[in-house]
Design a protein around this motif. Structure first.
Motif, PDB file in Angstrom:
ATOM      1  N   THR A 147     -55.711  -1.703-109.785  1.00 53.34           N
ATOM      2  CA  THR A 147     -56.181  -2.418-110.985  1.00 53.34           C
ATOM      3  C   THR A 147     -55.278  -2.111-112.177  1.00 53.34           C
ATOM      4  O   THR A 147     -55.762  -1.944-113.297  1.00 53.34           O
ATOM      5  CB  THR A 147     -57.634  -2.032-111.307  1.00 53.34           C
ATOM      6  OG1 THR A 147     -57.722  -0.601-111.421  1.00 53.34           O
ATOM      7  CG2 THR A 147     -58.579  -2.514-110.226  1.00 53.34           C
ATOM      8  N   GLN A 180     -56.872  -7.591-113.055  1.00 52.60           N
ATOM      9  CA  GLN A 180     -58.117  -7.284-113.749  1.00 52.60           C
ATOM     10  C   GLN A 180     -59.317  -7.243-112.800  1.00 52.60           C
ATOM     11  O   GLN A 180     -60.459  -7.124-113.222  1.00 52.60           O
ATOM     12  CB  GLN A 180     -58.372  -8.326-114.844  1.00 52.60           C
ATOM     13  CG  GLN A 180     -57.502  -8.137-116.082  1.00 52.60           C
ATOM     14  CD  GLN A 180     -56.020  -8.385-115.812  1.00 52.60           C
ATOM     15  OE1 GLN A 180     -55.634  -9.467-115.369  1.00 52.60           O
ATOM     16  NE2 GLN A 180     -55.193  -7.391-116.073  1.00 52.60           N
ATOM     17  N   THR A 189     -56.009 -10.950-109.453  1.00 58.21           N
ATOM     18  CA  THR A 189     -56.884 -10.218-108.536  1.00 58.21           C
ATOM     19  C   THR A 189     -56.060  -9.566-107.424  1.00 58.21           C
ATOM     20  O   THR A 189     -55.212 -10.209-106.814  1.00 58.21           O
ATOM     21  CB  THR A 189     -57.922 -11.166-107.900  1.00 58.21           C
ATOM     22  OG1 THR A 189     -58.781 -11.672-108.914  1.00 58.21           O
ATOM     23  CG2 THR A 189     -58.762 -10.423-106.863  1.00 58.21           C
TER      24      THR A 189
END
Length: 338
Positions: free
Chosen positions: A211, A217, A245
Motif C-alpha cells: 500500500t 490506495q 489497487t
C-alpha cells in the motif's frame, strides 16, 4: 552469553502470568490434597489448572475466586473436555510463528497439519503429540474437508486438545469458517491463533509495501480459482482493474493465463508490473517478475509444484530500482520477451 540467550528463549515462550499461577499452586495444594482423591482426580485437577496457567488469563487472588477454581476444576470435572485450536503456521519458516502458536503446539495432544506446513514448525510441538497429515492440494489426492471436520469432532469428544495447523493464516483462504461452524454446532470449544499470511510474507521478502501511498490506495486478496477449479466469476474484476489497487491472487498458478486475460479485458494495462512467488520463506523459494501480459509464461518459467502467489500492481514496479533482499539458494526468473 549462551546461558543468557537460552534463558531469554525460555522466558519468551512462557506467559507473563505464569509466576502468579505458580504462587497460586502452592497456596491451593493443601486444599486439593484434602478434598480430592489421590490418583486420577488430583491429576485431572492439575491438568486443568495447568491449562488455565498457560491460557494467558490472570491468576485469581481473592479467596472466594480460588475456592471456586478448586470446585470448578476438581470433583465437578470427571471427564476431560476436548477443544480445538486453529493455528496459523505462516508461509514456511518457523521464525515467522507467533509465540501463541508455539504455546499451542506445545500444549497439543494431536496435531492435524497441512502438507504445506514446514517440518521445522512441527519440530516445535511437544514430543508426545500425535501428528496427522490432513493436507489438501489442488490437483492431487487429498483429504476431504468433511473428513477433516469429522476427525476434529471425534478427537475433541475423546477429550483431546487438538491443534489444526494450517499454512499461512487460518482466516484467509484456509476454510476456517467451515471448521469453526462445524465445531460450534457440536458444542466444542474452538479458538484461533492467527498466522502470517503469504501476501504479507511476499511483501516482506521483496521489501515492497503493498500500500505504498505513491502507488496504491487499496490492497485486495483474491482466490485464484473457484470451488470448481475455474476462474472465480463472482469477483469484482472491473474493480481489480483499478491502477491504484494492489491485488494478490492466492493459489492462482493454473489460472495465470486466464487471470491475465481477464484483467486486461477489464481495462488493466498489459504493462502492469507483476510478481510471482512460490515456496515463500523457504529455501526453495522461487520468484519471477515481469508484465501482466507475460504472466502465464512467467508462471510456467518457475516450473514448480508449490502453490503460487501472484502480485499485480504498480507497487511492484519499484523492484526495478530497489536492491532485492538476499535469499540463499533462491531461484529467480525474469521475463526476456520482446
Amino acid at each position: 552469553i549462551l546461558g543468557q540467550a537460552i534463558r531469554r528463549k525460555i522466558e519468551t515462550l512462557l506467559p507473563l502470568s505464569l509466576a502468579a499461577w505458580a504462587g497460586l499452586a502452592g497456596r491451593v495444594r493443601s486444599a486439593v490434597m484434602e478434598r480430592l482423591e489421590p490418583g486420577p482426580q488430583r491429576r485431572r485437577f492439575w491438568e486443568v489448572f495447568t491449562d488455565h496457567a498457560f491460557s494467558e488469563r490472570e491468576a485469581p487472588e481473592a479467596e472466594a475466586e480460588v475456592a471456586a477454581l478448586v470446585e470448578a476444576t476438581g470433583v465437578a470435572q470427571t471427564a476431560r473436555e476436548g477443544r480445538v485450536t486453529l493455528v496459523g503456521a505462516g508461509p514456511g519458516s518457523a521464525e515467522l510463528l507467533t509465540l501463541k502458536a508455539v504455546r499451542a503446539l506445545q500444549a497439543a495432544d494431536v496435531i492435524l497439519f497441512d502438507d504445506l506446513v514446514a517440518d521445522e514448525v512441527l519440530e516445535l510441538a511437544r514430543r508426545e503429540a500425535k501428528r496427522m497429515l490432513v493436507g489438501k492440494r489442488g490437483g492431487r489426492e487429498s483429504c476431504k474437508q468433511e473428513d477433516i471436520n469429522d476427525l476434529m469432532v471425534e478427537l475433541a469428544k475423546k477429550g483431546k486438545n487438538v491443534v489444526r495447523l494450517k499454512s499461512g493464516d487460518p482466516m484467509i483462504f484456509g476454510r476456517a469458517g467451515e471448521e469453526i461452524e462445524r465445531l460450534q454446532s457440536e458444542g466444542i470449544p474452538v479458538a484461533v491463533v492467527p498466522g502470517v499470511t503469504s501476501a504479507s510474507a511476499m511483501a516482506s521478502a521483496l521489501g515492497i509495501s503493498l500500500t505504498h501511498r505513491d502507488h496504491a490506495q487499496a490492497v485486495r486478496f483474491v482466490t485464484g480459482h473457484s470451488k470448481k477449479g475455474d476462474l472465480q466469476e463472482s469477483v469484482d474484476w472491473a474493480g481489480l482493474s483499478d491502477p491504484a489497487t494492489t491485488t494478490v491472487f492466492y493459489m492462482g498458478g493454473r489460472m495465470a493465463g486466464r487471470i491475465s486475460n481477464r484483467l486486461i479485458r477489464e481495462g488493466r494495462s498489459p504493462s502492469t508490473p507483476v510478481v510471482v512467488m512460490a515456496g515463500i520463506a523457504r529455501p526453495e523459494e522461487k520468484r519471477w517478475q515481469g508484465k501482466l501480459r507475460d504472466l502465464e509464461i512467467g508462471v510456467a518459467a518457475l516450473d514448480t509444484s508449490e502453490p503460487v502467489l501472484i502480485g499485480v500492481g504498480e507497487v511492484f514496479d519499484m523492484l526495478g530500482t530497489m536492491v532485492m533482499p538476499e535469499q540463499p539458494e533462491q531461484k529467480v526468473a525474469t521475463a526476456s520477451l520482446a
